[in-house]
Design a protein around this motif. Sequence first.
Motif, PDB file in Angstrom:
ATOM      1  N   ALA A  34       3.240  15.884   7.809  1.00  0.00           N
ATOM      2  CA  ALA A  34       3.524  14.453   7.949  1.00  0.00           C
ATOM      3  C   ALA A  34       2.205  13.680   7.998  1.00  0.00           C
ATOM      4  N   PRO A  35       2.140  12.534   7.343  1.00  0.00           N
ATOM      5  CA  PRO A  35       0.892  11.749   7.370  1.00  0.00           C
ATOM      6  C   PRO A  35       0.629  11.162   8.754  1.00  0.00           C
ATOM      7  N   ARG A  36      -0.668  10.943   9.049  1.00  0.00           N
ATOM      8  CA  ARG A  36      -1.036  10.310  10.318  1.00  0.00           C
ATOM      9  C   ARG A  36      -0.749   8.808  10.250  1.00  0.00           C
TER      10      ARG A  36
ATOM     11  N   ARG B 170       0.817  -1.220   0.000  1.00  0.00           N
ATOM     12  CA  ARG B 170       0.000   0.000   0.000  1.00  0.00           C
ATOM     13  C   ARG B 170       0.849   1.267   0.000  1.00  0.00           C
ATOM     14  N   HIS B 171       1.953   1.247   0.724  1.00  0.00           N
ATOM     15  CA  HIS B 171       2.768   2.459   0.821  1.00  0.00           C
ATOM     16  C   HIS B 171       3.652   2.592  -0.417  1.00  0.00           C
ATOM     17  N   PRO B 172       3.775   3.790  -0.971  1.00  0.00           N
ATOM     18  CA  PRO B 172       4.634   3.959  -2.159  1.00  0.00           C
ATOM     19  C   PRO B 172       6.077   3.497  -1.914  1.00  0.00           C
ATOM     20  N   TYR B 173       6.559   3.628  -0.676  1.00  0.00           N
ATOM     21  CA  TYR B 173       7.925   3.170  -0.388  1.00  0.00           C
ATOM     22  C   TYR B 173       8.000   1.635  -0.466  1.00  0.00           C
TER      23      TYR B 173
ATOM     24  N   GLY C 157       7.422  17.426   6.284  1.00  0.00           N
ATOM     25  CA  GLY C 157       6.226  16.713   5.835  1.00  0.00           C
ATOM     26  C   GLY C 157       6.453  15.217   5.882  1.00  0.00           C
ATOM     27  N   CYS C 158       6.024  14.516   4.842  1.00  0.00           N
ATOM     28  CA  CYS C 158       6.323  13.086   4.733  1.00  0.00           C
ATOM     29  C   CYS C 158       7.786  12.946   4.319  1.00  0.00           C
ATOM     30  N   ALA C 159       8.578  12.246   5.125  1.00  0.00           N
ATOM     31  CA  ALA C 159      10.019  12.156   4.855  1.00  0.00           C
ATOM     32  C   ALA C 159      10.327  11.471   3.527  1.00  0.00           C
ATOM     33  N   PHE C 160       9.356  10.747   2.991  1.00  0.00           N
ATOM     34  CA  PHE C 160       9.574  10.036   1.722  1.00  0.00           C
ATOM     35  C   PHE C 160       9.254  10.909   0.512  1.00  0.00           C
ATOM     36  N   HIS C 161       8.728  12.130   0.744  1.00  0.00           N
ATOM     37  CA  HIS C 161       8.154  12.859  -0.397  1.00  0.00           C
ATOM     38  C   HIS C 161       9.153  13.177  -1.525  1.00  0.00           C
ATOM     39  N   PRO C 162      10.464  13.457  -1.222  1.00  0.00           N
ATOM     40  CA  PRO C 162      11.348  13.754  -2.361  1.00  0.00           C
ATOM     41  C   PRO C 162      11.552  12.558  -3.309  1.00  0.00           C
ATOM     42  N   ARG C 163      11.272  11.356  -2.817  1.00  0.00           N
ATOM     43  CA  ARG C 163      11.482  10.153  -3.643  1.00  0.00           C
ATOM     44  C   ARG C 163      10.164   9.519  -4.094  1.00  0.00           C
ATOM     45  N   CYS C 164       9.056  10.092  -3.637  1.00  0.00           N
ATOM     46  CA  CYS C 164       7.770   9.423  -3.846  1.00  0.00           C
ATOM     47  C   CYS C 164       7.201   9.766  -5.225  1.00  0.00           C
ATOM     48  N   PRO C 165       6.863   8.760  -6.030  1.00  0.00           N
ATOM     49  CA  PRO C 165       6.334   9.037  -7.375  1.00  0.00           C
ATOM     50  C   PRO C 165       4.900   9.559  -7.365  1.00  0.00           C
ATOM     51  N   VAL C 166       4.222   9.476  -6.209  1.00  0.00           N
ATOM     52  CA  VAL C 166       2.828   9.929  -6.162  1.00  0.00           C
ATOM     53  C   VAL C 166       2.631  11.041  -5.125  1.00  0.00           C
ATOM     54  N   ALA C 167       3.724  11.742  -4.791  1.00  0.00           N
ATOM     55  CA  ALA C 167       3.623  12.844  -3.821  1.00  0.00           C
ATOM     56  C   ALA C 167       2.788  13.977  -4.402  1.00  0.00           C
ATOM     57  N   PHE C 168       2.135  14.726  -3.533  1.00  0.00           N
ATOM     58  CA  PHE C 168       1.408  15.930  -3.950  1.00  0.00           C
ATOM     59  C   PHE C 168       1.700  17.036  -2.935  1.00  0.00           C
ATOM     60  N   ASP C 169       1.119  18.213  -3.133  1.00  0.00           N
ATOM     61  CA  ASP C 169       1.524  19.409  -2.363  1.00  0.00           C
ATOM     62  C   ASP C 169       1.601  19.175  -0.859  1.00  0.00           C
ATOM     63  N   ARG C 170       0.554  18.575  -0.323  1.00  0.00           N
ATOM     64  CA  ARG C 170       0.453  18.385   1.128  1.00  0.00           C
ATOM     65  C   ARG C 170       1.641  17.580   1.674  1.00  0.00           C
ATOM     66  N   CYS C 171       2.184  16.671   0.867  1.00  0.00           N
ATOM     67  CA  CYS C 171       3.210  15.739   1.344  1.00  0.00           C
ATOM     68  C   CYS C 171       4.486  16.458   1.796  1.00  0.00           C
ATOM     69  N   ALA C 172       4.795  17.597   1.154  1.00  0.00           N
ATOM     70  CA  ALA C 172       6.021  18.323   1.500  1.00  0.00           C
ATOM     71  C   ALA C 172       5.842  19.192   2.740  1.00  0.00           C
TER      72      ALA C 172
ATOM     73  N   GLU D 240       1.063   4.726   6.886  1.00  0.00           N
ATOM     74  CA  GLU D 240       1.287   6.171   7.056  1.00  0.00           C
ATOM     75  C   GLU D 240       1.461   6.778   5.674  1.00  0.00           C
ATOM     76  N   CYS D 241       0.375   7.269   5.108  1.00  0.00           N
ATOM     77  CA  CYS D 241       0.442   7.895   3.784  1.00  0.00           C
ATOM     78  C   CYS D 241      -0.842   8.689   3.573  1.00  0.00           C
ATOM     79  N   HIS D 242      -0.697   9.941   3.135  1.00  0.00           N
ATOM     80  CA  HIS D 242      -1.879  10.781   2.906  1.00  0.00           C
ATOM     81  C   HIS D 242      -2.836  10.143   1.906  1.00  0.00           C
ATOM     82  N   ARG D 243      -2.307   9.398   0.962  1.00  0.00           N
ATOM     83  CA  ARG D 243      -3.175   8.833  -0.079  1.00  0.00           C
ATOM     84  C   ARG D 243      -4.087   7.731   0.468  1.00  0.00           C
ATOM     85  N   HIS D 244      -3.804   7.249   1.675  1.00  0.00           N
ATOM     86  CA  HIS D 244      -4.669   6.232   2.293  1.00  0.00           C
ATOM     87  C   HIS D 244      -5.503   6.822   3.420  1.00  0.00           C
TER      88      HIS D 244
HETATM   89 FE1  SF4 Z   1       4.092   9.673  -0.985  1.00  0.00          FE
HETATM   90 FE2  SF4 Z   1       2.690  11.638   0.112  1.00  0.00          FE
HETATM   91 FE3  SF4 Z   1       2.159   9.106   0.763  1.00  0.00          FE
HETATM   92 FE4  SF4 Z   1       4.404  10.291   1.604  1.00  0.00          FE
HETATM   93  S1  SF4 Z   1       2.320  10.852   2.167  1.00  0.00           S
HETATM   94  S2  SF4 Z   1       4.219   8.264   0.759  1.00  0.00           S
HETATM   95  S3  SF4 Z   1       4.930  11.552  -0.154  1.00  0.00           S
HETATM   96  S4  SF4 Z   1       1.907  10.068  -1.255  1.00  0.00           S
END
Ligand code: SF4
Length: 342
Positions: free
Chosen positions: A314-316, A258-261, A296-311, A326-330
């Motif tokens: 931090a996701p809950r 589920r997580h992009p990482y 924000g989300c520490a993975f955002h610089p490498r995440c292929p599906v990051a969006f504005d909020r991610c930078a 832990e991902c805004h998309r979920h």
């Molecule tokens: Fe990617 Fe954003 Fe989810 Fe972090 S919160 S893993 S940057 S989509």
Amino acid sequence: MSAVVIDRGPAPAAAATGEPLIQLEGVGKSFAVQRGSDARMLRAVDGVSLDLRRGEVLAIVGESGSGKTTLGRMMLGLMAPSAGQVAIGGRPPAALGKRALARLVQPIFQDPYSSLNARKTVGDIVGLPLRIHGLGSHAERRKKVAAMIERVGLPTALIHAFPSQLSGGQRQRVAIARALITQPEIVVCDEPTSALDVSVQAQILNLLKDLRDEFDLTYLFISHNLGVVEFLADRIGVMYLGRLVELGAAAEVLARPRHPYTRALLGSVLTPDPALGLPEAPLRGQFPDPLDPPPGCAFHPRCPVAFDRCAEIAPRTLHDAAGLIECHRHDAAVAAPPDAAR
Ligand code: SF4
């Protein structure tokens, strides 16, 4: 082959199958690091809550620097957390005491050469825990050591050999025999095969699997390689920069990460299992500087599906029937734009 039967004696133990043997609640670990003239705090583990359940193999995966080894050391009671609580067998490690802790939890480390005393024979190394804990007579200990050496697949003639006379795989078998000779409840395996040749890795993984069934063990299995844990794990936890970002049943995490990482980690593993499908997105970019983590989300610089909020935010940590993510998309409370990368 002789059976190895050792009375566990009065070592502390939890009761029913599936019961948490180790519990982490909001655990964190920070280290003071000097960089130039600056004293900085490195947050190696941050807010991890997790149970290790009796009889399971819980794999913790992530790149080097993700905090998984620090987490393992806290679960061994070798390191106190800076924040949160660790309970082993229902009690804080400090309350158990070193001997009781060693009866309950044993480690197997990555480098079997540095973890074995080069001046001791195989028999001395494997028998030392029995002597320390005063288990059995001299003759009984000799018999148990010989049986355990045989059980881990070494010729008993090697009982008189020194570590320098053994191959890497043989040394790791000695380390496994030493860890299991007092029959602990829990074994923390920290990259136990990563220093070995690929052909030997499979043998050691098979051995660990067989021993787990035979001795009713619970494993915490730490690895950077999802391909390795696929063979053993019941559940998989994925760590990124000190955070537990995904946790779930191994089959689910591997088939439907589920997580992009996690998807990116899987994308970097070549697996012969067609059920796992094609890699979705390979891991891109460098692992961030842990002393200067991204906002924000520490993975955002490498995440292929990051969006504005991610930078920015931090996701809950979200808990659901599948586990943890832990991902805004979920997060149903977050309106995410369409995922163009999928
Ligand atoms: Fe990617 Fe954003 Fe989810 Fe972090 S919160 S893993 S940057 S989509």
